[in-house]
Design a protein around this motif. Sequence first.
Motif, PDB file in Angstrom:
ATOM      1  N   MET A  50       1.079  -1.188   0.170  1.00 21.86           N
ATOM      2  CA  MET A  50      -0.174  -0.024   0.037  1.00 21.86           C
ATOM      3  C   MET A  50       0.973   1.272  -0.085  1.00 21.86           C
ATOM      4  O   MET A  50       1.868   1.129   0.465  1.00 21.86           O
ATOM      5  N   ARG A  51       0.593   2.138  -0.755  1.00 21.23           N
ATOM      6  CA  ARG A  51       1.530   3.534  -0.960  1.00 21.23           C
ATOM      7  C   ARG A  51       1.167   4.343   0.597  1.00 21.23           C
ATOM      8  O   ARG A  51       0.331   4.086   1.402  1.00 21.23           O
ATOM      9  N   ASN A  52       2.338   5.021   0.740  1.00 19.59           N
ATOM     10  CA  ASN A  52       2.630   5.733   1.907  1.00 19.59           C
ATOM     11  C   ASN A  52       1.279   6.844   1.900  1.00 19.59           C
ATOM     12  O   ASN A  52       0.956   7.059   3.104  1.00 19.59           O
ATOM     13  N   GLU A  53       0.856   7.226   0.940  1.00 16.61           N
ATOM     14  CA  GLU A  53       0.010   8.444   1.156  1.00 16.61           C
ATOM     15  C   GLU A  53      -1.385   7.562   1.788  1.00 16.61           C
ATOM     16  O   GLU A  53      -1.970   8.347   2.763  1.00 16.61           O
ATOM     17  N   LEU A  54      -1.572   6.352   1.253  1.00 15.97           N
ATOM     18  CA  LEU A  54      -2.745   5.778   2.169  1.00 15.97           C
ATOM     19  C   LEU A  54      -2.453   5.622   3.390  1.00 15.97           C
ATOM     20  O   LEU A  54      -3.368   5.807   4.512  1.00 15.97           O
ATOM     21  N   THR A  88      -0.532   6.856   5.671  1.00 15.47           N
ATOM     22  CA  THR A  88      -0.681   8.140   6.511  1.00 15.47           C
ATOM     23  C   THR A  88      -2.039   8.636   6.627  1.00 15.47           C
ATOM     24  O   THR A  88      -2.542   8.893   7.750  1.00 15.47           O
ATOM     25  N   LYS A  89      -2.858   8.509   5.864  1.00 16.43           N
ATOM     26  CA  LYS A  89      -4.219   8.799   5.486  1.00 16.43           C
ATOM     27  C   LYS A  89      -5.026   7.954   6.624  1.00 16.43           C
ATOM     28  O   LYS A  89      -5.814   8.437   7.499  1.00 16.43           O
ATOM     29  N   THR A 125      -8.966  -3.811  -1.620  1.00 19.41           N
ATOM     30  CA  THR A 125      -8.102  -5.074  -1.670  1.00 19.41           C
ATOM     31  C   THR A 125      -7.340  -5.306  -0.453  1.00 19.41           C
ATOM     32  O   THR A 125      -7.273  -6.667  -0.233  1.00 19.41           O
ATOM     33  N   TRP A 126      -6.581  -4.435   0.118  1.00 16.21           N
ATOM     34  CA  TRP A 126      -5.906  -4.756   1.334  1.00 16.21           C
ATOM     35  C   TRP A 126      -6.892  -4.993   2.374  1.00 16.21           C
ATOM     36  O   TRP A 126      -6.522  -6.330   3.280  1.00 16.21           O
ATOM     37  N   TRP A 127      -8.098  -4.491   2.557  1.00 11.59           N
ATOM     38  CA  TRP A 127      -8.841  -4.890   3.697  1.00 11.59           C
ATOM     39  C   TRP A 127      -9.792  -6.330   3.374  1.00 11.59           C
ATOM     40  O   TRP A 127      -9.732  -7.092   4.310  1.00 11.59           O
ATOM     41  N   ILE A 128     -10.125  -6.303   2.202  1.00 15.97           N
ATOM     42  CA  ILE A 128     -10.896  -7.713   1.793  1.00 15.97           C
ATOM     43  C   ILE A 128     -10.209  -8.872   1.417  1.00 15.97           C
ATOM     44  O   ILE A 128     -10.248  -9.909   2.208  1.00 15.97           O
ATOM     45  N   MET A 164      -2.251  -2.440  12.539  1.00 15.67           N
ATOM     46  CA  MET A 164      -1.736  -3.251  11.400  1.00 15.67           C
ATOM     47  C   MET A 164      -1.062  -2.327  10.322  1.00 15.67           C
ATOM     48  O   MET A 164       0.097  -2.656   9.832  1.00 15.67           O
ATOM     49  N   ILE A 165      -1.418  -1.040  10.372  1.00 16.49           N
ATOM     50  CA  ILE A 165      -0.694  -0.252   9.253  1.00 16.49           C
ATOM     51  C   ILE A 165       0.613   0.151   9.707  1.00 16.49           C
ATOM     52  O   ILE A 165       1.618   0.195   8.941  1.00 16.49           O
ATOM     53  N   GLU A 166       0.609   0.420  11.124  1.00 19.60           N
ATOM     54  CA  GLU A 166       1.998   0.912  11.748  1.00 19.60           C
ATOM     55  C   GLU A 166       2.954  -0.267  11.559  1.00 19.60           C
ATOM     56  O   GLU A 166       4.181  -0.126  11.510  1.00 19.60           O
ATOM     57  N   LYS A 167       2.488  -1.645  11.627  1.00 21.81           N
ATOM     58  CA  LYS A 167       3.464  -2.675  11.497  1.00 21.81           C
ATOM     59  C   LYS A 167       3.556  -2.978  10.073  1.00 21.81           C
ATOM     60  O   LYS A 167       4.533  -4.011   9.860  1.00 21.81           O
TER      61      LYS A 167
END
Length: 72
Positions: A1-5, A7-8, A47-50, A67-70
């Motif tokens: 997943m891109r960094n922009e996402l 961070t958001k 896609t990441w979620w499902i 999860m994102i931080e890891k």
Amino acid sequence: MRNELRTKIIDVCEEKIAKKGPNVGLSFYAFFANKNDRPDLLMEVATWWIQTHQLDHFVKAKTIKTMIEKGM
């Protein structure tokens, strides 16, 4: 997943937790405006979620943030 996402997602999770407490749940739609002008980003998160993590529709914001931080 891109960094922009990433961070958001972290920002939105922190905002929701601050407003509604540590047990607040959210769906991947929480990261987008009602009028989705970035379908590519929506599909990336969906896609990441499902597909990737097979998460339920609503998941606790603190779980998603962790999860994102890891880097998951």
